[in-house]
Design a protein around this motif. Structure first.
Motif, PDB file in Angstrom:
ATOM      1  N   THR A   4     -10.718 -17.662  -2.137  1.00  0.00           N
ATOM      2  CA  THR A   4      -9.540 -17.672  -2.088  1.00  0.00           C
ATOM      3  C   THR A   4      -9.355 -16.708  -3.366  1.00  0.00           C
ATOM      4  O   THR A   4      -8.213 -16.055  -3.284  1.00  0.00           O
ATOM      5  CB  THR A   4      -9.235 -19.004  -2.541  1.00  0.00           C
ATOM      6  OG1 THR A   4      -9.488 -19.179  -4.236  1.00  0.00           O
ATOM      7  CG2 THR A   4      -9.719 -19.962  -0.968  1.00  0.00           C
ATOM      8  N   ALA A   5      -9.408 -16.164  -4.309  1.00  0.00           N
ATOM      9  CA  ALA A   5      -9.310 -15.486  -5.285  1.00  0.00           C
ATOM     10  C   ALA A   5      -9.404 -13.812  -4.208  1.00  0.00           C
ATOM     11  O   ALA A   5      -8.415 -13.205  -4.703  1.00  0.00           O
ATOM     12  CB  ALA A   5     -10.317 -15.536  -6.280  1.00  0.00           C
ATOM     13  N   ILE A   6     -10.032 -13.867  -3.309  1.00  0.00           N
ATOM     14  CA  ILE A   6     -10.152 -12.900  -2.906  1.00  0.00           C
ATOM     15  C   ILE A   6      -8.035 -12.668  -1.784  1.00  0.00           C
ATOM     16  O   ILE A   6      -8.290 -12.080  -2.087  1.00  0.00           O
ATOM     17  CB  ILE A   6     -10.888 -12.015  -1.575  1.00  0.00           C
ATOM     18  CG1 ILE A   6     -12.687 -12.190  -2.716  1.00  0.00           C
ATOM     19  CG2 ILE A   6     -11.361 -11.326  -0.693  1.00  0.00           C
ATOM     20  CD1 ILE A   6     -13.934 -12.110  -2.085  1.00  0.00           C
ATOM     21  N   THR A  12      -1.772 -10.009  -3.365  1.00  0.00           N
ATOM     22  CA  THR A  12      -1.252  -9.259  -5.249  1.00  0.00           C
ATOM     23  C   THR A  12      -0.869  -7.879  -4.951  1.00  0.00           C
ATOM     24  O   THR A  12      -0.073  -7.131  -4.795  1.00  0.00           O
ATOM     25  CB  THR A  12      -1.935 -10.117  -5.984  1.00  0.00           C
ATOM     26  OG1 THR A  12      -1.913 -10.897  -6.505  1.00  0.00           O
ATOM     27  CG2 THR A  12      -1.367  -9.415  -7.272  1.00  0.00           C
ATOM     28  N   ILE A  13      -2.237  -6.507  -4.072  1.00  0.00           N
ATOM     29  CA  ILE A  13      -2.083  -5.144  -3.976  1.00  0.00           C
ATOM     30  C   ILE A  13      -1.840  -5.458  -2.720  1.00  0.00           C
ATOM     31  O   ILE A  13      -1.498  -3.498  -3.058  1.00  0.00           O
ATOM     32  CB  ILE A  13      -3.335  -5.152  -4.941  1.00  0.00           C
ATOM     33  CG1 ILE A  13      -4.791  -5.375  -3.621  1.00  0.00           C
ATOM     34  CG2 ILE A  13      -3.298  -5.447  -5.727  1.00  0.00           C
ATOM     35  CD1 ILE A  13      -5.803  -4.597  -4.326  1.00  0.00           C
ATOM     36  N   GLY A  14      -2.524  -6.054  -1.778  1.00  0.00           N
ATOM     37  CA  GLY A  14      -1.298  -5.639  -0.456  1.00  0.00           C
ATOM     38  C   GLY A  14      -2.922  -4.557   0.470  1.00  0.00           C
ATOM     39  O   GLY A  14      -2.767  -5.074   1.579  1.00  0.00           O
ATOM     40  N   GLN A  15      -3.330  -4.444   0.213  1.00  0.00           N
ATOM     41  CA  GLN A  15      -4.992  -3.588   0.841  1.00  0.00           C
ATOM     42  C   GLN A  15      -5.458  -2.441  -0.875  1.00  0.00           C
ATOM     43  O   GLN A  15      -5.410  -2.856  -1.334  1.00  0.00           O
ATOM     44  CB  GLN A  15      -4.150  -2.419   1.523  1.00  0.00           C
ATOM     45  CG  GLN A  15      -4.550  -0.829   0.952  1.00  0.00           C
ATOM     46  CD  GLN A  15      -3.507   0.064   1.925  1.00  0.00           C
ATOM     47  OE1 GLN A  15      -2.924  -0.645   3.284  1.00  0.00           O
ATOM     48  NE2 GLN A  15      -3.615   0.888   2.289  1.00  0.00           N
ATOM     49  N   ILE A  45      -6.777 -10.947   6.715  1.00  0.00           N
ATOM     50  CA  ILE A  45      -6.360 -10.061   6.990  1.00  0.00           C
ATOM     51  C   ILE A  45      -6.842  -9.089   8.263  1.00  0.00           C
ATOM     52  O   ILE A  45      -7.510  -9.605   8.889  1.00  0.00           O
ATOM     53  CB  ILE A  45      -7.767  -9.753   5.448  1.00  0.00           C
ATOM     54  CG1 ILE A  45      -8.919  -9.859   5.924  1.00  0.00           C
ATOM     55  CG2 ILE A  45      -7.591 -10.526   3.899  1.00  0.00           C
ATOM     56  CD1 ILE A  45     -10.603 -10.061   4.653  1.00  0.00           C
ATOM     57  N   ARG A  46      -6.624  -7.941   7.479  1.00  0.00           N
ATOM     58  CA  ARG A  46      -7.168  -6.756   9.044  1.00  0.00           C
ATOM     59  C   ARG A  46      -8.148  -5.635   8.119  1.00  0.00           C
ATOM     60  O   ARG A  46      -7.655  -5.300   7.234  1.00  0.00           O
ATOM     61  CB  ARG A  46      -5.858  -6.647   9.866  1.00  0.00           C
ATOM     62  CG  ARG A  46      -4.985  -5.608   9.126  1.00  0.00           C
ATOM     63  CD  ARG A  46      -4.455  -5.117   9.942  1.00  0.00           C
ATOM     64  NE  ARG A  46      -2.979  -5.195   8.750  1.00  0.00           N
ATOM     65  CZ  ARG A  46      -1.645  -3.978   9.644  1.00  0.00           C
ATOM     66  NH1 ARG A  46      -1.595  -4.176  11.045  1.00  0.00           N
ATOM     67  NH2 ARG A  46      -1.143  -3.547   9.241  1.00  0.00           N
ATOM     68  N   GLN A  75      -6.573  -4.964   4.360  1.00  0.00           N
ATOM     69  CA  GLN A  75      -5.091  -5.211   4.347  1.00  0.00           C
ATOM     70  C   GLN A  75      -4.536  -6.746   4.681  1.00  0.00           C
ATOM     71  O   GLN A  75      -4.981  -7.669   5.497  1.00  0.00           O
ATOM     72  CB  GLN A  75      -4.208  -4.513   5.057  1.00  0.00           C
ATOM     73  CG  GLN A  75      -2.462  -4.227   5.040  1.00  0.00           C
ATOM     74  CD  GLN A  75      -1.967  -3.898   5.733  1.00  0.00           C
ATOM     75  OE1 GLN A  75      -2.201  -3.467   6.903  1.00  0.00           O
ATOM     76  NE2 GLN A  75      -1.287  -2.733   5.204  1.00  0.00           N
ATOM     77  N   ILE A  76      -4.055  -6.951   3.881  1.00  0.00           N
ATOM     78  CA  ILE A  76      -3.030  -8.798   3.865  1.00  0.00           C
ATOM     79  C   ILE A  76      -2.280  -8.897   5.357  1.00  0.00           C
ATOM     80  O   ILE A  76      -1.520  -7.795   5.119  1.00  0.00           O
ATOM     81  CB  ILE A  76      -2.394  -9.131   2.722  1.00  0.00           C
ATOM     82  CG1 ILE A  76      -2.613 -10.742   2.542  1.00  0.00           C
ATOM     83  CG2 ILE A  76      -1.723  -8.420   2.406  1.00  0.00           C
ATOM     84  CD1 ILE A  76      -4.043 -11.117   2.629  1.00  0.00           C
TER      85      ILE A  76
END
Length: 93
Positions: A4-6, A12-15, A45-46, A75-76
């Protein structure tokens, strides 16, 4: 929990590249790929195609310009506040 941290970090950072994620969480790239596979299956994610100039020419299969971990960008795809609809249970039978 690391998995879940990942997800939260990507929110938070997007990708980020596989290499950056492994370095940030201090795990081997192979272990990170397994954890990312969980979120890939869920659609959270993708994986993005490589974006280096040589990569646009489909030369990555034999390219040595980039380490493998840099070629894999994740990327999220969901909002951190995405809700999952829950259908009520019908107790009448």
């Amino acid at each position: 929990m690391l998995i879940t941290a990942i997800r939260d970090y990507l929110h938070t950072i997007g990708q980020a590249s596989l290499q950056d994620l492994a370095r940030h969480f201090q795990v081997q790239e192979s272990a990170m790929e397994q954890m990312l596979a969980f979120w890939l299956r869920k659609g959270t994610i993708r994986q993005l195609p490589p974006s280096q100039p040589a990569c646009n020419q489909n030369k990555c299969s034999d390219c040595i310009a980039c380490p493998d971990g840099v070629k894999k960008i994740y990327q999220i795809t969901t909002s951190p506040h995405t809700t999952i609809p829950i259908n009520p249970i019908n107790h009448s039978t």
